[in-house]
Scaffold this active site. Structure first.
Site, mmCIF file in Angstrom:
data_model
loop_
_atom_site.group_PDB
_atom_site.id
_atom_site.type_symbol
_atom_site.label_atom_id
_atom_site.label_comp_id
_atom_site.label_asym_id
_atom_site.label_seq_id
_atom_site.Cartn_x
_atom_site.Cartn_y
_atom_site.Cartn_z
ATOM 1 N N CYS A 72 0.838 -1.209 0.000
ATOM 2 C CA CYS A 72 0.000 0.000 0.000
ATOM 3 C C CYS A 72 0.868 1.253 0.000
ATOM 4 O O CYS A 72 1.620 1.502 0.950
ATOM 5 C CB CYS A 72 -0.912 -0.025 1.222
ATOM 6 N N CYS A 75 0.143 3.606 2.874
ATOM 7 C CA CYS A 75 0.703 3.039 4.115
ATOM 8 C C CYS A 75 2.199 3.340 4.202
ATOM 9 O O CYS A 75 2.711 3.708 5.257
ATOM 10 C CB CYS A 75 0.464 1.541 4.182
#
Length: 181
Positions: A72, A75
């Site tokens: 991600c 993230c």
């Protein structure tokens, strides 16, 4: 005749320049690899250094629960901020990091209705859900919410930023938190 004698010199100069450029790129990569891979390393270390969720919800301390994935991009982008928050508050708060790609955490993914990552849930010391952050968040906003965990009563707050990884439904494949991309 002069142009014939210049060709080997030009070829030699081009080779020298090309070797110099390649050398600079390789040296730069070696010198800055920690910066390039720091976020990915942080995400991997989050899972390894995480408090077990069963312990976190029973030890009478507030809990910071983040759902993430190593692939991600959002993230990875917020990993240094989360790491800084963890360093500052880890004595007083449980930090739990659950990778949505790990089937072991499927029951938590369902329980907390994870439909976008990163998702951060903040719980008070009694295990009551106080705040939910979905997507990229400002470090200051999360820090303020963590400070509010110390108060007796807090209203539930959900903050969603449109910059997060979403789940895409595929008619052939059932969608789950681990199947988005």
């Amino acid at each position: 005749m002069q142009s014939e004698s210049r060709e080997p010199i030009l070829k030699t100069n081009l080779k020298t320049i090309l070797i110099l450029i390649i050398s600079i790129v390789i040296i730069s990569f070696l010198l800055f690899r920690n910066l390039i891979f720091k976020s990915t390393y942080l995400l991997k270390s989050f899972g390894e250094l995480s408090v077990d969720p069963e312990i976190a919800f029973t030890n009478n301390k507030p809990t910071f629960l983040e759902f993430y994935a190593e692939w991600c991009e959002v993230c990875k982008e917020i990993a240094p901020q989360v790491s800084a928050i963890k360093e500052e508050y880890e004595k007083d708060i449980n930090f739990v990091f659950l990778n949505v790609d790990n089937q072991k955490w499927g029951n938590y993914i369902k329980k907390f209705a994870v439909n976008g990552i990163p998702q951060v849930n903040l719980f008070d010391a009694k295990g009551n859900l106080i705040s939910t952050f979905i997507g990229k968040q400002d470090e200051i906003k999360i820090t303020e919410s963590i400070k509010n965990l110390q108060k007796e009563e807090q209203p539930y707050e959900e903050i969603i930023n449109p910059k997060f990884s979403t789940f895409q439904e595929n008619k052939k494949i059932k969608a789950s938190p681990r199947s988005h991309g």
